[in-house]
Scaffold this motif. Structure first.
Motif, short mmCIF file in Angstrom:
data_model
loop_
_atom_site.label_atom_id
_atom_site.label_comp_id
_atom_site.label_asym_id
_atom_site.label_seq_id
_atom_site.Cartn_x
_atom_site.Cartn_y
_atom_site.Cartn_z
N ILE A 1 -73.32 67.56 58.10
CA ILE A 1 -72.04 67.64 57.41
C ILE A 1 -71.01 66.91 58.26
CG2 ILE A 1 -70.23 69.14 56.50
CD1 ILE A 1 -72.83 69.32 54.95
N LEU A 2 -70.61 65.74 57.77
CA LEU A 2 -69.60 64.92 58.44
C LEU A 2 -68.94 64.08 57.35
CD1 LEU A 2 -68.37 64.21 61.22
CD2 LEU A 2 -70.02 62.33 61.35
N LEU A 3 -67.76 64.51 56.92
CA LEU A 3 -67.10 63.90 55.76
C LEU A 3 -65.86 63.14 56.18
CD1 LEU A 3 -67.29 66.99 53.37
CD2 LEU A 3 -69.08 65.32 53.92
N GLN A 4 -65.60 62.08 55.44
CA GLN A 4 -64.42 61.25 55.70
C GLN A 4 -63.93 60.66 54.39
OE1 GLN A 4 -65.19 57.81 55.30
NE2 GLN A 4 -63.32 56.80 55.94
N ARG A 5 -62.65 60.85 54.07
CA ARG A 5 -62.06 60.32 52.85
C ARG A 5 -60.65 59.81 53.17
NH1 ARG A 5 -65.44 59.99 48.20
NH2 ARG A 5 -67.03 61.61 48.46
N LYS A 6 -60.29 58.72 52.49
CA LYS A 6 -58.94 58.20 52.66
C LYS A 6 -57.94 59.05 51.89
CE LYS A 6 -56.49 53.78 52.82
NZ LYS A 6 -56.54 52.33 52.51
N GLY B 1 -65.76 68.03 60.06
CA GLY B 1 -66.85 67.98 61.02
C GLY B 1 -66.71 69.12 62.02
N MET B 2 -67.58 69.14 63.00
CA MET B 2 -67.53 70.19 64.02
C MET B 2 -66.67 69.71 65.18
SD MET B 2 -70.65 72.22 65.90
CE MET B 2 -71.11 70.86 67.00
N PRO C 1 -70.88 65.57 64.13
CA PRO C 1 -71.58 66.14 62.97
C PRO C 1 -71.89 67.62 63.15
CG PRO C 1 -72.58 64.06 63.63
CD PRO C 1 -71.62 64.43 64.71
N TYR C 2 -71.82 68.35 62.04
CA TYR C 2 -72.23 69.75 62.00
C TYR C 2 -73.56 69.83 61.25
CZ TYR C 2 -72.47 74.59 60.38
OH TYR C 2 -72.89 75.86 60.09
N TYR C 3 -74.55 70.50 61.85
CA TYR C 3 -75.86 70.63 61.24
C TYR C 3 -76.05 72.05 60.73
CZ TYR C 3 -76.89 66.09 63.28
OH TYR C 3 -76.86 64.75 63.60
N THR C 4 -76.37 72.15 59.45
CA THR C 4 -76.51 73.44 58.81
C THR C 4 -77.87 74.06 59.13
OG1 THR C 4 -77.47 72.50 56.79
CG2 THR C 4 -75.06 72.60 56.93
N SER C 5 -78.12 75.24 58.57
CA SER C 5 -79.41 75.90 58.78
C SER C 5 -80.56 75.12 58.15
CB SER C 5 -79.37 77.31 58.18
OG SER C 5 -79.05 77.27 56.79
N GLU D 1 -72.61 76.28 52.57
CA GLU D 1 -72.64 76.95 53.88
C GLU D 1 -71.50 76.49 54.77
OE1 GLU D 1 -75.43 76.85 57.89
OE2 GLU D 1 -76.40 76.64 55.92
N ALA D 2 -71.25 75.17 54.80
CA ALA D 2 -70.15 74.64 55.61
C ALA D 2 -68.80 75.08 55.07
CB ALA D 2 -70.23 73.11 55.65
N LEU D 3 -68.68 75.15 53.75
CA LEU D 3 -67.40 75.56 53.15
C LEU D 3 -67.06 77.01 53.49
CD1 LEU D 3 -65.04 74.80 51.31
CD2 LEU D 3 -66.45 75.49 49.35
N ARG D 4 -68.07 77.86 53.60
CA ARG D 4 -67.81 79.27 53.91
C ARG D 4 -67.29 79.48 55.32
NH1 ARG D 4 -72.72 80.02 50.93
NH2 ARG D 4 -73.89 80.03 52.90
N SER D 5 -67.61 78.56 56.24
CA SER D 5 -67.21 78.76 57.64
C SER D 5 -66.18 77.76 58.13
CB SER D 5 -68.47 78.65 58.53
OG SER D 5 -69.08 77.38 58.38
#
Length: 406
Positions: free
Chosen positions: A284-289, A266-267, A275-279, A78-82
């Protein structure tokens, strides 16, 4: 009973041995009649109760794990689509307020984090201070001779560096083994107040995700003479090589160094990543080096969800296997009393077949809504262990049928 012999004289015939043989045959035949489930439960009620508890726990664990896995996978999709990728985080993007965004760039902070007494200055998101105290610890030992354990226990005492305070009042021998009542210096984690990638600020929830700590290996000695530096550790003691109970040593580490490139998702809310909250109410809150694309970041999250799910699946199957082992006698009795079950389930591999089938059935039904084809295939695959065990144990099945006919 009498009969006439060759001389015409009546002779008594003893039929008792034959009668006893008939009785013995009937008793032997009745010995092969399977007992009822209630009778078997009376004999193994304790293991049956333990098996029922393990079975309920394993089922709940699998249901929860599959439900979580489905929600996480659906939320990531869902997050990837938007999502929107910000090409240049040094510019403001008011048109993307309230949207899920992806950005990559070097970290920057307003002020470095410091530990003045130790001369530590670090430009990073987090600076952790780990404090250990030299304390007495108690070791309890039991002795056994010839497999018999003695009731009396032996206690030994030694000294070690410990992160938490050891209460010496609970020792069996308190004389000469006293620890301080408290640790004078506390462990803590400092977090930078303002952290940015370009012009976009990182929210507090995102800053908490920086947990890849690296030890501070400074060589600048503190000004205080009672603090000694050795191998990156700061010691509060008189003799570095012979520490005493109550001495302190401190280790510093940092996470999220300024200048390191990170990718975050994130949002965007008022210029800050939150953080982004889905339905499904999943965060959804991602962090990568390093510099990663949107597809790479979401692929890594799916992989992480995949391995976490299979780890718990393995644990759930193990619990169900133990439950089936505890319930094996009752299950065997149930099968022997049913012509239908006796024809499709091999007793020789009962525990493995039951645990594998139930696990596949639960996993399959959980995925029917999200991935119908995969879910139905897994649900149908739940009968494979029974089919395999029945085919591979054909002679044993025939012997079991003959056994039931006795």
């Amino acid at each position: 009973m009498y009969r006439t012999n060759q001389n015409g004289q009546p002779q008594r015939v003893n039929n008792e041995p034959e009668h006893r043989n008939h009785v013995s045959d009937r008793q032997q035949g009745s010995a092969h009649v399977p007992m009822s489930v209630s009778e078997q439960f009376k004999e193994s009620w304790l293991t049956a109760i333990i098996g029922s508890i393990l079975f309920a726990f394993g089922m709940c664990l699998l249901f929860w794990n599959e439900g979580r896995a489905v929600k996480v996978a659906h939320s990531l999709d869902e997050a990837l689509r938007s999502i929107v990728s910000l090409p240049n985080p040094t510019k403001a993007f008011p048109e993307f307020e309230g949207r899920v965004v992806h950005l990559t760039g070097p970290l920057s902070i307003s002020e470095p984090l410091t530990e003045p007494e130790y001369g530590v200055i670090m430009a990073a998101i987090k600076l952790k201070r780990r404090v250990q105290m030299y304390q007495w610890i108690e070791i309890e030992e039991e002795r056994s001779f010839g497999g018999v354990t003695e009731e009396d226990k032996n206690y030994y005492y030694t000294t070690e560096w410990k992160d938490k305070l050891i209460d010496s009042d609970q020792f069996y021998i308190r004389t000469g083994h006293h620890n301080p009542r408290e640790i004078p210096i506390k462990s803590q984690v400092q977090i930078a107040h303002e952290v940015k990638i370009g012009t976009i600020s990182l929210g507090s929830e995102l800053k908490m995700k920086f947990t890849d700590f690296v030890e501070v290996t400074g060589d600048e000695r503190p000004e205080r003479r009672d603090i000694k530096l050795h191998s990156g550790l700061y010691y509060h003691c008189n003799d570095l090589w012979n520490p005493q109970v109550g001495d302190i040593r401190i280790q510093f580490s940092y996470a999220g160094k300024v200048g390191d490139v990170y990718s975050v998702v994130g949002m965007l809310s008022e210029g800050t990543i939150v953080p982004y909250y889905t339905s499904h109410r999943e965060e959804i809150l991602l962090q990568r080096k390093h510099k990663l694309t949107v597809d790479q970041m979401f692929h890594l999250e799916h992989v992480h969800n995949y391995w976490r799910t299979w780890t718990i699946r393995g644990l759930g199957w193990l619990v169900l296997f133990l439950a089936a082992t505890c319930l094996a006698n009752i299950l065997k009795t149930l099968i022997l009393n049913s012509n239908f079950l006796c024809g499709i389930i091999a007793i020789e591999s009962l525990t493995m077949s039951v645990s594998m089938s139930i696990s596949l059935l639960v996993i399959g039904f959980a995925w029917v809504w999200y991935r119908p084809v995969i879910g139905l295939c897994l649900a149908l695959a739940s009968v494979i262990p029974f089919i395999y065990s029945t085919i591979t144990s054909g002679p044993q099945t025939q012997q079991r049928d003959n056994y039931r006919r006795l």
